[in-house]
Design a protein around this motif. Structure first.
Motif, PDB file in Angstrom:
ATOM      1  N   SER A 138       4.358 -10.278 -10.437  1.00 51.86           N
ATOM      2  CA  SER A 138       5.021 -10.460  -9.236  1.00 51.86           C
ATOM      3  C   SER A 138       4.948  -9.808  -8.033  1.00 51.86           C
ATOM      4  CB  SER A 138       6.577 -10.174  -9.831  1.00 51.86           C
ATOM      5  OG  SER A 138       7.182 -10.853 -10.937  1.00 51.86           O
ATOM      6  N   LEU A 139       3.885  -8.958  -8.113  1.00 56.25           N
ATOM      7  CA  LEU A 139       3.138  -8.010  -7.155  1.00 56.25           C
ATOM      8  C   LEU A 139       2.749  -8.865  -6.061  1.00 56.25           C
ATOM      9  CD1 LEU A 139       1.203  -5.078  -8.890  1.00 56.25           C
ATOM     10  CD2 LEU A 139       3.596  -4.988  -8.027  1.00 56.25           C
ATOM     11  N   ILE A 140       3.278  -8.498  -4.585  1.00 62.10           N
ATOM     12  CA  ILE A 140       3.069  -9.185  -3.531  1.00 62.10           C
ATOM     13  C   ILE A 140       2.123  -8.137  -2.809  1.00 62.10           C
ATOM     14  CG2 ILE A 140       3.863 -10.181  -1.192  1.00 62.10           C
ATOM     15  CD1 ILE A 140       6.522 -10.573  -2.515  1.00 62.10           C
ATOM     16  N   LEU A 141       0.792  -8.528  -2.918  1.00 62.85           N
ATOM     17  CA  LEU A 141      -0.568  -7.603  -2.486  1.00 62.85           C
ATOM     18  C   LEU A 141      -0.831  -8.201  -1.143  1.00 62.85           C
ATOM     19  CD1 LEU A 141      -2.140  -7.262  -5.923  1.00 62.85           C
ATOM     20  CD2 LEU A 141      -0.432  -5.557  -5.009  1.00 62.85           C
ATOM     21  N   ASP A 179     -14.903  -6.171  -4.004  1.00 60.51           N
ATOM     22  CA  ASP A 179     -14.956  -5.820  -5.485  1.00 60.51           C
ATOM     23  C   ASP A 179     -13.678  -4.717  -5.686  1.00 60.51           C
ATOM     24  OD1 ASP A 179     -16.855  -7.491  -6.046  1.00 60.51           O
ATOM     25  OD2 ASP A 179     -18.362  -5.870  -5.730  1.00 60.51           O
ATOM     26  N   LEU A 180     -13.180  -3.876  -4.543  1.00 58.53           N
ATOM     27  CA  LEU A 180     -12.060  -3.099  -4.907  1.00 58.53           C
ATOM     28  C   LEU A 180     -11.135  -3.391  -3.829  1.00 58.53           C
ATOM     29  CD1 LEU A 180     -11.241  -0.534  -6.106  1.00 58.53           C
ATOM     30  CD2 LEU A 180     -12.180   0.975  -4.489  1.00 58.53           C
ATOM     31  N   PRO A 181     -10.060  -4.072  -4.109  1.00 58.51           N
ATOM     32  CA  PRO A 181      -8.955  -4.573  -3.184  1.00 58.51           C
ATOM     33  C   PRO A 181      -8.157  -3.272  -2.411  1.00 58.51           C
ATOM     34  CG  PRO A 181      -8.743  -5.701  -5.201  1.00 58.51           C
ATOM     35  CD  PRO A 181      -9.563  -4.811  -5.362  1.00 58.51           C
ATOM     36  N   HIS A 182      -8.112  -3.358  -1.277  1.00 59.33           N
ATOM     37  CA  HIS A 182      -7.412  -2.262  -0.441  1.00 59.33           C
ATOM     38  C   HIS A 182      -5.998  -2.781  -0.037  1.00 59.33           C
ATOM     39  CE1 HIS A 182     -10.987   0.053  -0.757  1.00 59.33           C
ATOM     40  NE2 HIS A 182     -10.550   0.676  -0.032  1.00 59.33           N
ATOM     41  N   ILE A 273      -1.541   9.904   1.259  1.00 63.07           N
ATOM     42  CA  ILE A 273      -1.854   8.373   0.340  1.00 63.07           C
ATOM     43  C   ILE A 273      -1.643   7.612   1.631  1.00 63.07           C
ATOM     44  CG2 ILE A 273      -1.226   6.819  -1.369  1.00 63.07           C
ATOM     45  CD1 ILE A 273      -0.320   9.580  -2.948  1.00 63.07           C
ATOM     46  N   SER A 274      -0.850   7.432   2.281  1.00 64.60           N
ATOM     47  CA  SER A 274      -0.752   6.354   3.451  1.00 64.60           C
ATOM     48  C   SER A 274      -1.857   6.455   4.083  1.00 64.60           C
ATOM     49  CB  SER A 274       0.562   6.721   4.140  1.00 64.60           C
ATOM     50  OG  SER A 274       0.619   7.646   5.006  1.00 64.60           O
ATOM     51  N   GLN A 275      -2.487   7.423   4.364  1.00 68.11           N
ATOM     52  CA  GLN A 275      -3.437   7.485   5.513  1.00 68.11           C
ATOM     53  C   GLN A 275      -4.891   7.229   4.750  1.00 68.11           C
ATOM     54  OE1 GLN A 275      -3.008  11.351   7.758  1.00 68.11           O
ATOM     55  NE2 GLN A 275      -0.804  10.923   7.767  1.00 68.11           N
ATOM     56  N   GLU A 276      -4.935   7.703   3.632  1.00 68.42           N
ATOM     57  CA  GLU A 276      -6.518   7.847   2.872  1.00 68.42           C
ATOM     58  C   GLU A 276      -6.379   6.742   1.815  1.00 68.42           C
ATOM     59  OE1 GLU A 276      -8.894   9.160   4.231  1.00 68.42           O
ATOM     60  OE2 GLU A 276      -7.899  10.346   5.664  1.00 68.42           O
ATOM     61  N   GLY A 277      -5.175   6.294   1.173  1.00 67.93           N
ATOM     62  CA  GLY A 277      -5.061   5.466  -0.015  1.00 67.93           C
ATOM     63  C   GLY A 277      -5.262   6.290  -1.305  1.00 67.93           C
ATOM     64  N   GLU A 278      -4.961   5.673  -2.238  1.00 66.73           N
ATOM     65  CA  GLU A 278      -5.187   5.978  -3.718  1.00 66.73           C
ATOM     66  C   GLU A 278      -5.687   4.813  -4.712  1.00 66.73           C
ATOM     67  OE1 GLU A 278      -3.161   9.631  -4.957  1.00 66.73           O
ATOM     68  OE2 GLU A 278      -2.884   8.691  -6.899  1.00 66.73           O
ATOM     69  N   PHE A 291      -2.094   1.787  -0.058  1.00 67.36           N
ATOM     70  CA  PHE A 291      -1.659   2.459   1.063  1.00 67.36           C
ATOM     71  C   PHE A 291      -0.186   2.309   1.464  1.00 67.36           C
ATOM     72  CE2 PHE A 291      -6.230   1.654   1.552  1.00 67.36           C
ATOM     73  CZ  PHE A 291      -6.744   2.703   2.137  1.00 67.36           C
ATOM     74  N   PRO A 292       0.801   3.054   1.094  1.00 69.38           N
ATOM     75  CA  PRO A 292       2.361   2.830   1.295  1.00 69.38           C
ATOM     76  C   PRO A 292       2.740   3.245   2.710  1.00 69.38           C
ATOM     77  CG  PRO A 292       1.847   5.120   0.109  1.00 69.38           C
ATOM     78  CD  PRO A 292       0.431   4.427   0.152  1.00 69.38           C
ATOM     79  N   GLY A 293       3.515   2.576   2.915  1.00 69.42           N
ATOM     80  CA  GLY A 293       4.367   2.857   4.182  1.00 69.42           C
ATOM     81  C   GLY A 293       5.689   2.455   4.292  1.00 69.42           C
ATOM     82  N   ILE A 294       6.409   3.068   5.074  1.00 69.92           N
ATOM     83  CA  ILE A 294       7.639   2.581   5.384  1.00 69.92           C
ATOM     84  C   ILE A 294       7.874   1.849   6.983  1.00 69.92           C
ATOM     85  CG2 ILE A 294      10.191   3.386   5.605  1.00 69.92           C
ATOM     86  CD1 ILE A 294       9.240   5.924   3.879  1.00 69.92           C
ATOM     87  N   ALA A 295       7.668   0.470   6.530  1.00 74.37           N
ATOM     88  CA  ALA A 295       7.649  -0.374   7.774  1.00 74.37           C
ATOM     89  C   ALA A 295       9.201  -1.043   7.887  1.00 74.37           C
ATOM     90  CB  ALA A 295       6.518  -1.413   7.607  1.00 74.37           C
ATOM     91  N   ILE A 296      10.122  -0.946   7.229  1.00 72.56           N
ATOM     92  CA  ILE A 296      11.315  -1.333   7.267  1.00 72.56           C
ATOM     93  C   ILE A 296      12.506  -0.288   7.002  1.00 72.56           C
ATOM     94  CG2 ILE A 296      13.171  -3.114   6.443  1.00 72.56           C
ATOM     95  CD1 ILE A 296      11.155  -4.980   6.121  1.00 72.56           C
ATOM     96  N   GLN A 297      13.323  -0.105   7.884  1.00 73.24           N
ATOM     97  CA  GLN A 297      14.389   0.722   7.620  1.00 73.24           C
ATOM     98  C   GLN A 297      15.885   0.047   7.914  1.00 73.24           C
ATOM     99  OE1 GLN A 297      14.222   4.371  10.036  1.00 73.24           O
ATOM    100  NE2 GLN A 297      12.052   4.991   9.343  1.00 73.24           N
ATOM    101  N   SER A 298      16.634   0.145   7.025  1.00 72.40           N
ATOM    102  CA  SER A 298      17.824  -0.729   7.182  1.00 72.40           C
ATOM    103  C   SER A 298      18.994   0.596   7.379  1.00 72.40           C
ATOM    104  CB  SER A 298      18.256  -1.401   5.895  1.00 72.40           C
ATOM    105  OG  SER A 298      17.340  -2.592   5.838  1.00 72.40           O
TER     106      SER A 298
END
Length: 810
Positions: A138-141, A179-182, A273-278, A291-298
């Motif tokens: 179910s992941l939307i990548l 070979d390594l999805p970001h 992690i948001s800047q360098e990834g993990e 690379f996590p990020g908070i692009a929506i705030q309700s």
């Protein structure tokens, strides 16, 4: 090697053949980083499923160091101080005297505030989701772009978060390794205050995984929202009314400063992690760099001002998203300079470096800011001014309409001594599933936005004859209602957004007329918020993705958890309660999945068992199914038992003529026909909103909850026609069973109300007749004109399908 793949490079691949131009379908164009070069096609007659797919590849694991780069120093500021001291070759005694001066003599120590709070590490929660095998499919990548092909025209459409432009642009900036999805992981922040008792208010902070389908992330099970923690309440020690304006600004700045220091503690794991990834090994055994990020705030307006570090609604520049002056908030079609993290940080630095407090305050005031170091500046792709999203609940239902247009309408009716008549009219509005019924609307106090929205759907027919002719208030309400319906669409196209702009211009123009006539001032932030609506849909998908209404249900869970505590150190106890509930929910989902599998294995036996216990119910004949059966009778007995009722006058003769005309090959004789009456019908149809299958329930019942209920229907004729159900039945002829209804047909009326609003449809009663139920399209809502003649307004605001079906976005 870090490579960037352009859109043009990817789409040079041999295109997949397009379906015929005559078909209606959705084309999915995948982001180049997904590795899917050819588009996918989703046809109108196919059930919707997971529209996002991914080409899986094995890849080696790669790990990133997530330690603080300034270690072993406690903070970056400590390191920078040491750096200056060493590079300047300062003597040890000089360093000691410098530190002593900083700590004691040279600075105002101020008042120390200490807050204790529990919180959950958001990155650990994210890792749990992406490594969960049950969620891996179910992941939307990656983001996608969707295009609707219909009637020879191609138009882009927006629904899920990953169809918005923001995700596409962020993904494009990430490194590309075949070979390594970001992948960017979209996060959705929700924060709102709510009362857990008459004396206690709490502020839960939720995160939702925007990288899961809407149905999962908005649910309460695995993959749904997670409680990160509770924002401590910052209590004003004095009376706000006793404060000077300067003191109010200072306290507002203090609140925001504390707010962001707490948030930064809670969200700190996301910064690096948001800047360098993990790199993470996902539930499908594939390694990916996230690379996590908070692009929506309700958030509501108050919480948004805290999150963005802006000043209150009374400031010269009150908007959290742009630099609109408070005297221009009524303009919903004019553009203003947008706030961004880059520009706002620049203003913050200017204020910090100002030579005097007065100069610093002047810089901040001109930009509507507090001197606050914003948490979201340190999390990549989390610009708080762009992330703050349009909210239907607070901006519209409980905002523009609930706090402004609706009270204005009541006030105007009161001046005309027509409030009582309006209340009577609303009480006479016919029932409709899930529509609130208002018995005394002018004296009711609404506690939820849905009640206001329901009132908006029915307001025009109930007040149009109570106001003067050509009332600008009627046109203003109609333009606003159209905006609200388009804003709430779950799937919205570019063409509909263009129509939205037309309605915004109409609304702005009529607001000016309303202001001139009634003195209503529209300079308030929730009016101005409409300016950002189109941007949000294009960049974040449909508004259901960020409507705070989805999180309101969590307030009930908070209230329940609070009453399970001993009312001491409640946050720690409530956090533990939430963790227990989440664990139970995960186990329950596993059990439910297991039981569903067992049920599916025995589906045929279950259907046979169900059929044995439900011999009376009519079997589906197509897109409809009859319900609430009555005793069998005949056409002649029915006519005899209903003498004097116009519906059954010459029933047997007329039915015979109707059937002979439609089925001449049946050679019907004049013998009484066996009939089974029914009191309701379930009608399935494909919604014009998002192509999903919707079911209406229409009733013709002389005593439904002790009141007669005869619903209206749309009939598939050219053009479409309307009728009121009076009797439904199944009769058996040689060609098989036929489902039929007796209806009272409606015809367009030449009568016009005091104010004829745009796309107003009015009908009046015609004659009785038969119709085959297979020609019913769906049920519809008719509201009477409240005069002596049986005339009706077609309520095209009752739901999104009706709104689109009757030309409001053409």
């Amino acid at each position: 090697m870090d490579e960037t793949v352009s859109d043009q490079t990817t789409h040079k691949a041999a295109p997949q053949p397009y379906p015929p131009a005559s078909t209606t379908f959705i084309e999915l164009r995948h982001h180049p980083h997904s590795g899917i070069l050819e588009p996918e096609f989703i046809f109108r007659d196919l059930p919707s499923g997971n529209l996002v797919s991914e080409q899986d590849r094995d890849s080696p694991q790669q790990c990133y160091n997530t330690a603080k780069p300034w270690a072993p120093f406690r903070t970056q500021a400590d390191f920078e101080f040491a750096e200056i001291a060493i590079q300047s070759a300062m003597h040890t005694d000089s360093i000691k005297r410098l530190i002593m001066g900083i700590k004691h003599n040279w600075t105002d120590p101020g008042i120390e505030h200490t807050f204790d709070f529990q919180f959950r590490d958001p990155w650990k929660w994210i890792r749990d989701l992406v490594t969960d095998p049950s969620l891996s499919s179910s992941l939307i990548l990656y983001p996608v772009k969707k295009f609707l092909h219909a009637n020879g025209r191609i138009t882009q459409i927006f629904d899920e978060i990953n169809t918005g432009q923001t995700w596409w642009d962020i993904q494009k900036q990430l490194p590309y390794y075949p070979d390594l999805p970001h992948c960017f992981l979209q996060l959705h922040l929700w924060l709102d205050k709510g009362k857990v008792s008459s004396m206690v208010t709490m502020h839960p902070i939720l995160l939702r995984p925007g990288f899961l389908p809407r149905a999962i992330q908005n649910g309460s099970g695995n993959g749904g929202a997670v409680l990160i923690g509770y924002m401590p309440r910052i209590v004003d020690p004095g009376d706000p009314d006793d404060r000077t304006q300067k003191e109010k600004v200072a306290f507002g700045c203090l609140k925001r400063d504390i707010y962001h220091k707490i948030l930064r503690k809670m969200l700190r794991s996301l910064e690096h992690i948001s800047q360098e990834g993990e790199a993470v090994k996902c539930g499908d055994e594939i390694h990916r760099v996230f690379f996590p990020g908070i692009a929506i705030q309700s958030l509501d307006m108050e919480e948004a001002a805290c999150a963005c570090g802006t000043r209150a609604a009374s400031a010269d520049y009150p908007c959290t998203r742009c630099l609109v002056h408070k005297h221009q908030l009524h303009l919903v079609t004019k553009s203003f300079t947008l706030r961004t993290t880059k520009t706002t940080r620049s203003v913050y630095k200017q204020a910090i470096n100002a030579h005097t407090k007065a100069a610093s305050e002047d810089i901040l005031k001109k930009n509507g800011l507090h001197k606050v170091l914003n948490t979201f500046w340190f999390i990549a792709n989390s610009d708080p001014y762009i992330a703050h999203s349009y909210d239907l609940l607070h901006n519209d239902d409980s905002g523009k309409f609930g706090k402004h247009l609706f009270p204005l309408t009541i006030e105007v009716l009161g001046d005309l001594a027509k409030k009582g008549k309006y209340s009577q009219n609303m009480n006479m509005v016919p029932s409709w599933p899930n529509l609130n019924h208002f018995q005394s609307i002018t004296t009711m106090e609404f506690s939820d936005g849905q009640s206001y929205f329901d009132a908006l759907k029915c307001i025009l027919p109930c007040i149009v004859q109570l106001l003067p002719a050509n009332s600008p208030l009627i046109h203003c309400l109609r333009a606003y209602a159209c905006i609200r319906l388009i804003a709430g669409l779950h799937m919205i196209s570019e063409l509909q957004l263009n129509k939205l702009q037309e309605y915004l211009q109409e609304y702005e123009d009529y607001c000016k007329e309303v202001q001139e006539l009634y003195g209503k001032i529209f300079n308030f932030p929730k009016q101005h918020a409409l300016l950002h609506l189109t941007y949000d849909i294009i960049h974040k998908g449909s508004t259901i993705n960020y409507n705070t209404q989805v999180g309101e249900g969590f307030q009930q869970e908070v209230k329940q958890a609070y009453h399970l505590t001993n009312f001491k150190n409640v946050e720690e106890q409530m956090t533990r309660i939430d963790e227990n509930q989440e664990a139970i929910a995960r186990i329950r989902m596993a059990i439910d999945a297991y039981e569903k599998e067992l049920k599916d294995r025995n589906a045929e036996a279950e259907e046979e068992k169900k059929a044995q216990h439900n011999t009376q119910a009519a079997q589906p004949q197509g897109h409809w199914k009859l319900g609430s059966p009555e005793k069998h009778t005949t056409s002649t007995k029915l006519e005899e038992s209903n003498k004097g009722n116009m519906v059954f006058q010459n029933f047997h003769k007329n039915l015979l003529g109707f059937l002979r005309n439609i089925f001449p090959e049946d050679n019907l004789d004049s013998m009484p026909m066996k009939i089974t009456p029914y009191k309701c019908i379930y009608i399935s149809y494909q919604s014009l909103e998002d192509w999903s299958i919707i079911q209406d329930i229409a009733r013709c019942n002389p005593s439904f909850h002790n009141k007669p209920r005869y619903d209206y229907i749309i009939i598939n004729t050219d053009p479409v026609s309307f009728g009121q159900l009076h009797f439904m039945f199944r009769c058996h002829i040689n060609t098989g069973p036929q489902d039929i209804a007796v209806i009272q047909r409606l015809k367009p009326s030449k009568w016009t109300p005091h104010t004829l609003w745009k796309n107003c449809h009015i009908y009046e009663e015609k004659d009785y007749g038969f119709v085959l139920l297979k020609y019913i399209v769906r049920a519809c809502h008719m509201i009477p004109t409240f005069d002596t003649r049986p005339r009706f307004y077609l309520n095209d605001l009752i739901d999104s399908d009706m709104f689109l079906r009757f030309g409001n976005c053409n």
